[in-house]
Scaffold this active site. Structure first.
Site, short mmCIF file in Angstrom:
data_model
loop_
_atom_site.label_atom_id
_atom_site.label_comp_id
_atom_site.label_asym_id
_atom_site.label_seq_id
_atom_site.Cartn_x
_atom_site.Cartn_y
_atom_site.Cartn_z
N GLU A 116 -31.84 -46.03 -93.45
CA GLU A 116 -31.33 -45.85 -92.18
C GLU A 116 -30.60 -47.01 -91.95
O GLU A 116 -30.28 -47.75 -92.51
CB GLU A 116 -32.88 -45.69 -91.21
CG GLU A 116 -33.51 -44.57 -91.53
CD GLU A 116 -34.74 -44.52 -90.66
OE1 GLU A 116 -34.81 -45.06 -89.68
OE2 GLU A 116 -35.69 -43.67 -90.98
N HIS A 245 -30.64 -44.46 -78.96
CA HIS A 245 -30.43 -43.90 -80.36
C HIS A 245 -28.90 -43.13 -80.28
O HIS A 245 -28.74 -42.37 -79.44
CB HIS A 245 -31.60 -42.90 -80.54
CG HIS A 245 -31.75 -42.54 -82.14
ND1 HIS A 245 -30.72 -41.81 -82.79
CD2 HIS A 245 -32.63 -42.90 -82.99
CE1 HIS A 245 -31.08 -41.75 -84.10
NE2 HIS A 245 -32.25 -42.42 -84.34
N ARG A 292 -28.06 -49.51 -84.39
CA ARG A 292 -27.86 -48.54 -83.64
C ARG A 292 -26.81 -49.01 -82.35
O ARG A 292 -26.48 -48.31 -81.67
CB ARG A 292 -29.41 -48.27 -82.78
CG ARG A 292 -29.99 -47.29 -84.07
CD ARG A 292 -31.42 -46.84 -83.54
NE ARG A 292 -32.19 -46.33 -84.61
CZ ARG A 292 -33.31 -46.27 -84.72
NH1 ARG A 292 -34.08 -46.58 -83.77
NH2 ARG A 292 -33.75 -45.72 -85.91
N HIS A 353 -33.96 -44.59 -76.26
CA HIS A 353 -34.82 -44.65 -77.48
C HIS A 353 -36.02 -45.55 -77.50
O HIS A 353 -37.20 -45.20 -77.87
CB HIS A 353 -34.12 -44.50 -78.78
CG HIS A 353 -34.77 -44.11 -79.96
ND1 HIS A 353 -35.65 -42.98 -80.12
CD2 HIS A 353 -35.29 -44.85 -80.94
CE1 HIS A 353 -36.09 -42.82 -81.19
NE2 HIS A 353 -35.93 -43.97 -81.95
N ARG A 388 -33.97 -53.41 -82.20
CA ARG A 388 -34.76 -53.11 -83.27
C ARG A 388 -34.02 -52.49 -84.39
O ARG A 388 -33.32 -51.42 -84.40
CB ARG A 388 -35.84 -52.07 -82.71
CG ARG A 388 -36.77 -51.52 -83.93
CD ARG A 388 -37.96 -50.81 -83.26
NE ARG A 388 -37.42 -49.75 -82.66
CZ ARG A 388 -37.55 -48.58 -83.19
NH1 ARG A 388 -37.91 -48.57 -84.60
NH2 ARG A 388 -37.27 -47.15 -82.83
P1 FAD Z 1 -46.97 -44.68 -78.26
O1 FAD Z 1 -47.24 -44.10 -79.47
O2 FAD Z 1 -46.00 -44.08 -77.37
O3 FAD Z 1 -48.47 -44.70 -77.71
C1 FAD Z 1 -48.75 -44.84 -76.39
C2 FAD Z 1 -50.06 -44.32 -75.89
O4 FAD Z 1 -50.57 -44.91 -74.70
C3 FAD Z 1 -50.02 -42.77 -75.77
O5 FAD Z 1 -51.30 -42.13 -76.24
C4 FAD Z 1 -49.85 -42.76 -74.20
O6 FAD Z 1 -50.35 -41.38 -73.53
C5 FAD Z 1 -50.78 -43.66 -73.76
N1 FAD Z 1 -50.72 -44.18 -72.29
C6 FAD Z 1 -49.37 -44.57 -71.78
N2 FAD Z 1 -49.83 -44.97 -70.50
C7 FAD Z 1 -50.89 -44.80 -70.26
C8 FAD Z 1 -51.80 -45.21 -69.46
N3 FAD Z 1 -51.44 -45.45 -68.12
N4 FAD Z 1 -53.25 -45.01 -69.43
C9 FAD Z 1 -53.96 -44.43 -70.42
N5 FAD Z 1 -52.90 -44.35 -71.39
C10 FAD Z 1 -51.59 -44.56 -71.44
N6 FAD Z 1 -40.26 -45.91 -84.99
C11 FAD Z 1 -40.54 -45.91 -86.43
O7 FAD Z 1 -40.82 -47.05 -86.82
N7 FAD Z 1 -39.91 -45.05 -87.35
C12 FAD Z 1 -39.51 -43.88 -86.83
O8 FAD Z 1 -39.30 -42.88 -87.74
C13 FAD Z 1 -39.27 -43.68 -85.24
N8 FAD Z 1 -38.94 -42.35 -84.96
C14 FAD Z 1 -38.97 -42.18 -83.75
C15 FAD Z 1 -38.57 -40.89 -83.07
C16 FAD Z 1 -38.83 -40.64 -81.94
C17 FAD Z 1 -38.38 -39.23 -81.15
C18 FAD Z 1 -39.23 -41.53 -80.96
C19 FAD Z 1 -39.50 -41.41 -79.55
C20 FAD Z 1 -39.62 -42.88 -81.45
C21 FAD Z 1 -39.36 -43.20 -82.63
N9 FAD Z 1 -39.86 -44.32 -83.17
C22 FAD Z 1 -39.96 -44.61 -84.42
C23 FAD Z 1 -40.60 -45.51 -82.31
C24 FAD Z 1 -41.99 -45.41 -82.55
O9 FAD Z 1 -42.34 -44.15 -82.52
C25 FAD Z 1 -42.59 -45.88 -81.29
O10 FAD Z 1 -42.30 -47.07 -80.97
C26 FAD Z 1 -44.35 -46.23 -81.56
O11 FAD Z 1 -44.84 -45.03 -82.27
C27 FAD Z 1 -45.00 -46.84 -80.53
O12 FAD Z 1 -46.33 -46.70 -80.69
P2 FAD Z 1 -47.25 -47.11 -79.63
O13 FAD Z 1 -48.65 -46.85 -80.07
O14 FAD Z 1 -46.89 -48.46 -79.15
O15 FAD Z 1 -47.08 -46.24 -78.31
C1 SIN Z 2 -35.27 -42.17 -86.40
O1 SIN Z 2 -35.62 -41.34 -87.33
O2 SIN Z 2 -33.78 -42.06 -86.51
C2 SIN Z 2 -36.01 -43.00 -85.74
C3 SIN Z 2 -36.43 -44.08 -86.74
C4 SIN Z 2 -36.78 -45.25 -85.48
O3 SIN Z 2 -36.52 -44.89 -84.20
O4 SIN Z 2 -37.17 -46.23 -86.04
#
Ligand code: FAD
Ligand code: SIN
Length: 523
Positions: A116, A245, A292, A353, A388
């Site tokens: 990537e 993104h 990015r 993103h 990032r």
């Molecule tokens: P999240 O996975 O967003 O989880 C947050 C949780 O908190 C959810 O369950 C939500 O419902 C809950 N929540 C929020 N507010 C409250 C509240 N007030 N009370 C109770 N619960 C609450 N990163 C990579 O490393 N590789 C990738 O390939 C990649 N691809 C991506 C593709 C997309 C489309 C997106 C959007 C992001 C991508 N990212 C990727 C980034 C990565 O997915 C996220 O940064 C990471 O998953 C965040 O994890 P997290 O557990 O911190 O938050």
């Molecule tokens: C992607 O698949 O392009 C997202 C990867 C990331 O957010 O790290």
């Protein structure tokens, strides 16, 4: 009603779930509650496509992954944290695999490592183009078999409980003796707000993509944890660094925007403008695989110059059989819109993103508030600096999940202390809101203010104009918040407005363009 847990975790993405699993295994006698505001599987994690970055290949090295992370972050990263995360990665990934995660294998029977933007080696483990879904399901399966975890879907955390509630004391930013005693949480089915007390609370509420009109983030990403921590006077930093993104699918009016993974460019796709030119070639020696911030800015410039609505991803020259095998979800989405990736270009635009800023944590995931830890996108850990590196986010959450759990296991005195008496949530004098339209209108205004005035290219004039809009909405929302019976809609509006305000205020303090912050006044 008051509920008690030994450990309260807010959020069920990779950060919340991986931390819960580590803690539940290490402390089987402790009661762990995971409260999450939507269904148990709705999160940013679920939509992750590209994969997880890890040094796996013998020809790759930690030094190279570290150098790429620092370069992408415009050298604003915390070098110690970068090293810690990257060196811990293989062990954490092996653990995730032992929990059942399935990553794609190539014809040499080794893990198929993708590439990537910003990476100088192939080091992305993936499960087709739905890596996040695979991880989310693996973690949820582990949660189900651990009896000391209680997972509560549709439980919306409203505010952290501190001395502000227990003593009625005013707390201040920078104060050392603020302590978290749990959270007030709304049961969305009954709309009741209950008190959840806990000697240890972990924020894992994810990012704030919904602060913008155009985002790849699902609707849960309203920056609740950042706003709650800020209201409790935790240190929140680096909010000016917003990652756009480069390639979200151009589908006007569609929100959230569907992502066309960066792994597609890693697979060899080209970016082309209206004239069919590969406009990244003269901009960066890595062309389409620059980091990015660089690619998104280049697209923004292209669109400004040409007045076009989108640029294009060209996959027509790629091995189509291999492409479909690797990216079935993306191919299917394009097909559903009449785009045949073997013959047609894919229209794309940048979209918000990821937020690099958030609740400041140390190497153990501790925030500036006692007994409050944080993990995942809600944090500012120092790993990402100003921008990032792709696929470092899922990794960060796994590594910090381990660190947070280890710190709690090593400091169990916290469970022996008595909690103060905590008042129930006060609903006195509140009434049903007369018009929900005001809330949805204000939500739209925040999002369009941010997309129009605080996006890839900023200026002081635009930032100040945005501040005016946000202040107006703040006053309006606070008035309503005090008067009405609370709903998730008003809480989320309050939270996106707080995050938007922090992005603007911290942008206005910048003296230099770095990564995900760029102002024409600083050229
Ligand atoms: P999240 O996975 O967003 O989880 C947050 C949780 O908190 C959810 O369950 C939500 O419902 C809950 N929540 C929020 N507010 C409250 C509240 N007030 N009370 C109770 N619960 C609450 N990163 C990579 O490393 N590789 C990738 O390939 C990649 N691809 C991506 C593709 C997309 C489309 C997106 C959007 C992001 C991508 N990212 C990727 C980034 C990565 O997915 C996220 O940064 C990471 O998953 C965040 O994890 P997290 O557990 O911190 O938050
Ligand atoms: C992607 O698949 O392009 C997202 C990867 C990331 O957010 O790290």
């Amino acid at each position: 009603m008051t509920n008690h847990a030994d450990i309260l975790i807010l959020g069920s993405g990779v950060a919340g779930l991986s931390t819960a699993i580590k803690l539940a295994k290490a402390l089987p006698e402790k009661k762990i509650i995971v409260a999450t505001k939507d269904t148990k599987d709705e999160s940013n994690t679920r939509y992750a496509q590209g994969g997880i970055a890890v040094v796996w290949d013998k020809l790759d090295s930690f030094e190279s992954h570290i150098a790429d992370t620092l370069r992408a972050g415009d050298y604003e990263n915390d070098k110690e944290v970068v090293r810690m995360v990257i060196e811990n990665a293989p062990e954490r990934i092996r653990e995730l695999i032992s929990w059942g995660a399935d990553f794609d294998i190539n014809d040499k029977n080794t893990y198929d490592l993708g590439k990537e933007g910003g990476h100088s080696a192939n080091r992305i483990l993936h499960h087709k183009d739905i890596t996040g879904f695979e991880i989310q399901m693996t973690l949820l399966h582990q949660i189900e078999i651990l009896p000391n975890i209680q997972l509560l879907p549709h439980h919306f955390a409203i505010d952290l409980i501190t001395e502000h509630h227990t003593e009625g004391r005013k707390t201040h930013f920078g104060e050392k003796n603020i302590t978290c005693f749990g959270a007030y949480i709304m049961d969305e089915k009954t709309q009741e707000i209950d008190t959840y007390t806990a000697p240890v609370t972990i924020l894992a509420t994810g990012g704030a993509g919904q602060t913008y009109a155009s985002t790849t983030n699902p609707i849960i990403a309203t920056g609740d944890g950042i706003a709650m921590a800020y209201r409790a006077h935790a240190k929140v930093s680096d909010m000016q660094y917003v990652q756009f993104h480069p390639t979200s699918l151009y589908e006007p009016g569609k929100s959230p925007a569907f992502l066309i993974s960066e792994a597609v460019r890693g697979f060899g796709a080209y970016l082309r403008n209206q004239e069919g030119e590969r406009f990244m070639l003269p901009i960066d020696e890595r062309a389409e695989l620059a980091s990015r911030d660089i690619v998104s800015r280049a697209i923004d410039m292209e669109l400004n110059k040409s007045g076009a609505s989108c640029v294009y991803l060209d996959c027509t020259h790629l091995d189509q059989k291999a492409f479909v095998h690797h990216f079935p979800n993306i191919v299917e989405k394009c097909r559903s819109l009449g785009i045949d990736v073997a013959k047609n270009l894919i229209p794309v635009v940048p979209a918000m993103h990821y937020i690099m800023g958030g609740v400041v944590i140390d190497k153990w995931g501790k925030t500036s508030i006692n007994n409050l830890y944080a993990n995942g996108e809600v944090t500012c850990s120092g790993l990402h600096g100003a921008n990032r590196l792709a696929s470092n986010s899922l990794l960060e959450a796994l590594v910090f999940g381990h660190k947070v759990a280890k710190h709690i296991v090593d400091h169990q005195d916290v469970f022996k202390k008595n909690l103060p008496s905590i008042p129930e949530w006060n609903t006195e004098g509140t009434t049903e809101p007369k018009e929900m339209i005001l809330i949805s209108h204000n939500r739209k205004t925040v999002k369009y203010t941010m997309s129009d005035l605080v996006a890839i290219v900023r200026s002081d004039e635009r930032l100040n104009r945005a501040l005016g809009h946000l202040r107006y909405i703040y006053v309006d929302t606070e008035k309503l918040y005090k008067k009405v019976i609370l709903s998730p809609q008003i809480i989320e509006l309050r939270n996106i407005n707080a995050c938007a305000y922090l992005i603007v205020k911290q942008s206005l303090k910048m003296k230099e363009n770095k990564g995900g912050f760029y102002s024409i006044d600083l050229l």
